[in-house]
Motif scaffolding. Structure first.
Motif, short mmCIF file in Angstrom:
data_model
loop_
_atom_site.label_atom_id
_atom_site.label_comp_id
_atom_site.label_asym_id
_atom_site.label_seq_id
_atom_site.Cartn_x
_atom_site.Cartn_y
_atom_site.Cartn_z
N GLY A 293 0.78 -1.23 0.00
CA GLY A 293 0.00 0.00 0.00
C GLY A 293 0.81 1.27 0.00
O GLY A 293 0.25 2.36 -0.08
N ALA A 294 2.13 1.16 0.10
CA ALA A 294 3.01 2.34 0.05
C ALA A 294 3.57 2.48 -1.37
O ALA A 294 3.73 1.48 -2.08
CB ALA A 294 4.13 2.20 1.06
N PRO A 295 3.88 3.69 -1.79
CA PRO A 295 4.37 3.89 -3.17
C PRO A 295 5.58 3.00 -3.49
O PRO A 295 6.48 2.85 -2.66
CB PRO A 295 4.75 5.37 -3.18
CG PRO A 295 3.87 5.99 -2.15
CD PRO A 295 3.73 4.96 -1.07
N GLU A 296 5.58 2.44 -4.69
CA GLU A 296 6.64 1.51 -5.08
C GLU A 296 8.02 2.14 -4.96
O GLU A 296 8.26 3.22 -5.50
CB GLU A 296 6.41 1.03 -6.52
CG GLU A 296 7.48 0.05 -6.99
CD GLU A 296 7.22 -0.46 -8.40
OE1 GLU A 296 6.03 -0.67 -8.76
OE2 GLU A 296 8.20 -0.63 -9.15
N GLY A 297 8.89 1.46 -4.25
CA GLY A 297 10.28 1.90 -4.14
C GLY A 297 10.52 3.00 -3.13
O GLY A 297 11.67 3.41 -2.95
N GLY B 170 3.78 -0.74 -3.64
CA GLY B 170 2.78 -0.26 -4.59
C GLY B 170 1.60 0.32 -3.84
O GLY B 170 1.14 -0.27 -2.86
N GLY B 171 1.13 1.46 -4.29
CA GLY B 171 0.07 2.17 -3.58
C GLY B 171 -1.31 1.61 -3.88
O GLY B 171 -1.47 0.60 -4.59
N PRO B 172 -2.34 2.26 -3.34
CA PRO B 172 -3.72 1.84 -3.56
C PRO B 172 -4.04 1.71 -5.05
O PRO B 172 -3.61 2.54 -5.86
CB PRO B 172 -4.53 2.97 -2.92
CG PRO B 172 -3.62 3.54 -1.88
CD PRO B 172 -2.24 3.43 -2.45
N GLY B 173 -4.78 0.67 -5.40
CA GLY B 173 -5.13 0.44 -6.80
C GLY B 173 -4.17 -0.48 -7.52
O GLY B 173 -4.46 -0.93 -8.63
N THR B 174 -3.03 -0.78 -6.90
CA THR B 174 -2.08 -1.72 -7.50
C THR B 174 -2.31 -3.11 -6.90
O THR B 174 -2.96 -3.25 -5.86
CB THR B 174 -0.62 -1.29 -7.21
OG1 THR B 174 -0.35 -1.53 -5.82
CG2 THR B 174 -0.42 0.19 -7.52
N ASP C 262 8.04 -8.05 -6.88
CA ASP C 262 9.44 -8.43 -7.02
C ASP C 262 10.33 -7.29 -7.51
O ASP C 262 11.56 -7.35 -7.37
CB ASP C 262 9.57 -9.63 -7.96
CG ASP C 262 9.03 -10.91 -7.33
OD1 ASP C 262 9.29 -11.13 -6.14
OD2 ASP C 262 8.34 -11.67 -8.03
N ALA C 263 9.73 -6.27 -8.07
CA ALA C 263 10.52 -5.16 -8.58
C ALA C 263 11.26 -4.40 -7.48
O ALA C 263 12.23 -3.68 -7.78
CB ALA C 263 9.62 -4.19 -9.36
N ILE C 264 10.81 -4.57 -6.22
CA ILE C 264 11.47 -3.80 -5.17
C ILE C 264 12.57 -4.60 -4.44
O ILE C 264 13.19 -4.10 -3.52
CB ILE C 264 10.46 -3.23 -4.15
CG1 ILE C 264 9.60 -4.32 -3.52
CG2 ILE C 264 9.55 -2.20 -4.82
CD1 ILE C 264 10.12 -4.88 -2.26
N LEU C 265 12.80 -5.83 -4.88
CA LEU C 265 13.87 -6.62 -4.24
C LEU C 265 15.22 -5.94 -4.39
O LEU C 265 16.02 -5.88 -3.45
CB LEU C 265 13.90 -8.03 -4.84
CG LEU C 265 12.66 -8.90 -4.59
CD1 LEU C 265 12.80 -10.24 -5.32
CD2 LEU C 265 12.45 -9.12 -3.10
#
Length: 400
Positions: free
Chosen positions: A174-178, A358-362, A377-380
């Motif tokens: 729920g938090a912005p990606e990255g 990823g935030g809301p809606g993702t 997995d993109a934030i690993l």
């Protein structure tokens, strides 16, 4: 700190981290049962050329610790990744690597923590000759077992001996990606357990007048406990009193002898934490007596708050800002979550931070511990790079 090199190495490790994370996700293990998980981590560490310092804790084969640059006389910084999964009835994600273990799921992202710390291990090994100190990598079992936390076991068995500081992190749904999020000072609430037995008199379901029904009394108690927060705590204080389990009865035509309630309490205020058990017990006892039932209350203290060291927070802020840009690093309010990382923060200067998925809606906004929880997995690579850069900052600062 060579930020370009760290980012490049993290990007190179992304595919391996993703594959490993998905393998762990498919084969989750509960706390103090993570033998298969630890076997897999040990294989990867040995493939990287890491010397295993210790395998297995609390008399189990679960958990593993290794040192990078082990012979360095310089300072030592430890990094913790938890590796256990949760008891979740059924994963509700259409993934080819969804949990293959009935009733168990990586629904909090600990598979991501283990995979990204392995990615960090690969980066640390590539930078080993440049490190001005030692790095201890702690793959910790049993973070979710509140009454048998892995952190306590690692500390009791000497894993912080010779360690100057500790870094911990968590993926955040729920938090912005990255986005790197942290809170100086108290970063999480305390998290404790309470249990209550409501004892009546069993009997036939057709003759309630001859019995004392603990289920009805328990229902009244649960409703009355909502007034602990709404009527007895000053507005603005962060307090949660939750009911987690309610167990009563075994047949539709039997009034049971006993009803069992259990829940947890969370707060950021130590004085309120100390007062909450009396308030719950008092209300439960009073309502129980009014319903002709006896109550037996038990309070189980578990986790105090994680307290982030200000100097460690500054190192994280500088390191992550240099890697990802200052706009991707945010100071945020205290979280209502809890983590056994608090035991490390009580022993050494520490920093614990979150990495947004990823935030809301993702697809990555589903709540932690829910059957729909999904890891991005993109934030690993973000996790791995942030850990390495912060650790390097600490070692460099200590050797100036």
């Amino acid at each position: 700190m060579d930020k370009a090199k760290i980012l490049a190495l993290a990007a190179q490790a992304e595919g391996e981290m993703t594959a490993f994370r998905r393998e762990l996700h498919r084969h989750p293990e509960l706390g103090w049962q993570e033998v298969r998980t630890t076997d897999a981590i040990e294989r990867e560490l040995k493939n990287l050329g890491c010397a295993v310092f210790r395998r297995g804790f609390s008399g189990t084969r679960c958990g593993i610790v290794c040192d990078v640059n082990p012979d360095s006389p310089g300072p030592c910084v430890a990094v913790r990744a938890d590796i256990d999964a949760l008891a979740v009835a059924r994963e509700d994600n259409d993934l080819e690597y969804a949990s293959a273990v009935p009733g168990v799921m990586h629904a909090c992202g600990h598979d991501a923590h283990a995979a990204s710390l392995l990615g960090a291990a690969k980066i640390f090994k590539a930078l080993e000759k440049e490190l001005p100190g030692r790095v201890r990598l702690m793959f910790q079992p049993s973070e979710e077992q509140a009454t048998a936390p892995g952190a306590k076991a690692l500390i009791a068995e000497g894993m912080l001996d010779g360690v100057d500081a500790v870094i911990g992190y968590h993926v955040r749904a729920g938090a912005p990606e990255g986005e790197i999020q942290f809170t100086p000072g108290a970063a999480t609430t305390s998290g404790d357990i309470w249990e209550l037995d409501v004892i009546g008199k069993g009997g036939h379901g057709s003759r309630p007048q001859d019995a004392v029904d603990p289920t009805v009394a328990a229902a009244q108690i649960i409703c009355a406990l909502q007034t602990v927060v709404s009527r007895e705590i000053p507005p603005g204080e962060r307090v949660v009193v939750s009911i987690g389990t309610l167990k009563s009865g075994s047949a539709v035509n039997v009034i049971p002898e006993k009803c069992e309630i259990a829940g947890n309490i969370r707060t950021t205020n130590p004085d309120i934490r100390a007062a909450l058990p009396e308030r719950i017990e008092r209300i439960a006892k009073g309502v129980g007596l009014a319903m002709r039932c006896r109550t037996d209350f038990r309070f189980i203290p578990v986790y105090p708050s994680i307290v982030n060291d200000e100097a460690m927070c500054q190192l994280l802020e500088e390191a992550a800002g240099e890697l990802f840009g200052a706009e991707k690093v945010k100071r945020v309010p205290i979280s209502s979550g809890s983590d056994d990382f608090n035991f490390y923060s009580a022993e050494r200067p520490s920093v614990y931070f979150n990495v947004g998925m990823g935030g809301p809606g993702t697809p990555y906004a589903a709540a932690h511990h829910s059957p729909q929880f999904r890891t991005n997995d993109a934030i690993l690579k973000t996790c791995a790079a942030a850990v390495v850069a912060t650790a390097c900052k600490f070692l460099e600062a200590k050797t100036k």
